[in-house]
Design a protein around this motif. Structure first.
Motif, PDB file in Angstrom:
ATOM      1  N   HIS A 276       0.856  -1.196   0.000  1.00  0.00           N
ATOM      2  CA  HIS A 276       0.000   0.000   0.000  1.00  0.00           C
ATOM      3  C   HIS A 276       0.889   1.242   0.000  1.00  0.00           C
ATOM      4  N   GLN A 277       0.263   2.380  -0.250  1.00  0.00           N
ATOM      5  CA  GLN A 277       0.926   3.682  -0.065  1.00  0.00           C
ATOM      6  C   GLN A 277       0.248   4.376   1.103  1.00  0.00           C
ATOM      7  N   ASP A 278       0.971   5.213   1.824  1.00  0.00           N
ATOM      8  CA  ASP A 278       0.376   6.038   2.884  1.00  0.00           C
ATOM      9  C   ASP A 278       0.095   7.395   2.257  1.00  0.00           C
ATOM     10  N   ARG A 279      -1.182   7.643   1.946  1.00  0.00           N
ATOM     11  CA  ARG A 279      -1.476   8.867   1.202  1.00  0.00           C
ATOM     12  C   ARG A 279      -2.698   9.597   1.722  1.00  0.00           C
ATOM     13  N   ASN A 280      -3.083   9.319   2.971  1.00  0.00           N
ATOM     14  CA  ASN A 280      -4.230  10.031   3.537  1.00  0.00           C
ATOM     15  C   ASN A 280      -3.810  11.261   4.337  1.00  0.00           C
ATOM     16  N   GLU A 281      -2.482  11.480   4.433  1.00  0.00           N
ATOM     17  CA  GLU A 281      -2.013  12.648   5.168  1.00  0.00           C
ATOM     18  C   GLU A 281      -2.169  13.873   4.263  1.00  0.00           C
ATOM     19  N   ARG A 282      -2.316  15.026   4.900  1.00  0.00           N
ATOM     20  CA  ARG A 282      -2.618  16.226   4.120  1.00  0.00           C
ATOM     21  C   ARG A 282      -1.391  16.734   3.369  1.00  0.00           C
ATOM     22  N   ASP A 283      -0.215  16.484   3.958  1.00  0.00           N
ATOM     23  CA  ASP A 283       0.991  17.134   3.477  1.00  0.00           C
ATOM     24  C   ASP A 283       2.082  16.078   3.337  1.00  0.00           C
ATOM     25  N   PHE A 284       2.541  15.826   2.136  1.00  0.00           N
ATOM     26  CA  PHE A 284       3.555  14.789   1.939  1.00  0.00           C
ATOM     27  C   PHE A 284       4.975  15.321   2.154  1.00  0.00           C
ATOM     28  N   ALA A 285       5.098  16.567   2.601  1.00  0.00           N
ATOM     29  CA  ALA A 285       6.438  17.118   2.845  1.00  0.00           C
ATOM     30  C   ALA A 285       7.060  16.501   4.091  1.00  0.00           C
TER      31      ALA A 285
ATOM     32  N   LEU B 131       4.452   7.150  13.133  1.00  0.00           N
ATOM     33  CA  LEU B 131       4.216   8.534  13.563  1.00  0.00           C
ATOM     34  C   LEU B 131       4.194   9.427  12.345  1.00  0.00           C
ATOM     35  N   ARG B 132       3.144  10.219  12.278  1.00  0.00           N
ATOM     36  CA  ARG B 132       2.909  11.024  11.083  1.00  0.00           C
ATOM     37  C   ARG B 132       2.544  12.459  11.418  1.00  0.00           C
ATOM     38  N   LYS B 133       2.726  13.315  10.440  1.00  0.00           N
ATOM     39  CA  LYS B 133       2.087  14.619  10.469  1.00  0.00           C
ATOM     40  C   LYS B 133       0.897  14.468   9.534  1.00  0.00           C
ATOM     41  N   ALA B 134      -0.270  14.257  10.130  1.00  0.00           N
ATOM     42  CA  ALA B 134      -1.455  13.912   9.336  1.00  0.00           C
ATOM     43  C   ALA B 134      -2.251  15.158   8.951  1.00  0.00           C
ATOM     44  N   LEU B 135      -2.217  16.170   9.831  1.00  0.00           N
ATOM     45  CA  LEU B 135      -3.099  17.337   9.645  1.00  0.00           C
ATOM     46  C   LEU B 135      -2.336  18.529   9.072  1.00  0.00           C
TER      47      LEU B 135
END
Ligand code: MD6
Ligand code: FE
Length: 223
Positions: A141-150, A219-223
């Motif tokens: 899979h790809q992780d692509r539900n986060e708002r910012d891919f930076a 751990l992500r920056k999701a928002l």
């Protein structure tokens, strides 16, 4: 005469395991071997606190399949899936309450690991907690539900070892296989942020910290 093996077996045989070493995977992605070992027991205690408030559960994919990985979340947003799709939600659908806050030990370790991998000032706002039992897998899979891919993703392995599949930017690319052990931290971002990846079915075993399972924190920056 020198002979080079190709393919999956070669990846496993060639994998150097230098504790404290940085193993590059691709541009923007690496494994920090053993980086989380000193925090492992504290991380597991914090996981137990989160799970007491937001239990691990097997979510349903939009296609109607029950995931074999058991999941929960902490932080300002949590990753969920159900028949309506994949997304981040501010509340736990089981309780309709906010997810438990991100434990300080998660937050600090993620920032330090990201910096060691070359991503300064990473501040996670969400953590997906995955539990694998023997036979559990996670398909590519790809992780692509986060708002910012930076921002990168920081992924901490705890307990039983797993074989990580690290593919390419297209699903069809044949993935490399990388063994991840307890305390290893994978960091990826930049040009690797949308790489396809997964976990092979977990082999049975017994780990002193977790027993018959593996936990993974992303751990992500999701928002
Ligand atoms: C796992 N990890 O290690 C699954 N996603 O159990 C992931 O799906 C993952 O390790 C994005 C970034 C890093 C990861
Ligand atoms: Fe992922």
């Amino acid at each position: 005469m020198t002979r080079r093996r190709g393919g999956a077996i070669a990846d496993l045989l060639a994998a150097p395991r230098d504790p404290g070493g940085v193993e590059p995977l691709a541009d923007g992605a690496c494994v920090l071997r053993g980086f989380g070992v000193p925090e492992a027991a504290d991380l597991l205690a914090a996981i137990a606190d989160v799970v007491a408030r937001a239990p691990l559960r097997h979510m349903i994919t939009p296609g109607g399949f029950t995931m074999s990985v058991a999941m929960t979340n902490c932080g300002r947003a949590g990753w969920i899936t159900d028949r309506r799709g994949y997304r981040y939600a501010a509340t736990d659908p089981l309780s309709a309450q906010a997810w438990p806050p991100l434990p300080a030990v998660f937050d600090r370790l993620a920032t330090r690991a990201a910096a060691a991998a070359g991503f300064a000032a990473f501040a996670a706002d969400a953590c997906l907690i995955n539990r694998y039992e023997p036979g559990t897998r996670l398909t590519l899979h790809q992780d692509r539900n986060e708002r910012d891919f930076a921002a990168p993703i920081v992924s901490v392995s705890l307990g039983l070892p797993a074989t990580f599949l690290f593919g390419g930017l297209r699903r069809a690319a044949r993935p490399r296989r990388i063994r991840l052990e307890s305390g290893d931290i994978a960091v990826w971002g930049g040009p690797s942020r949308l790489v396809f990846h997964g976990i092979d079915p977990l082999a049975d075993g017994e780990h002193p910290l977790t027993g018959r399972c593996r936990f993974n924190l992303t751990l992500r920056k999701a928002l």
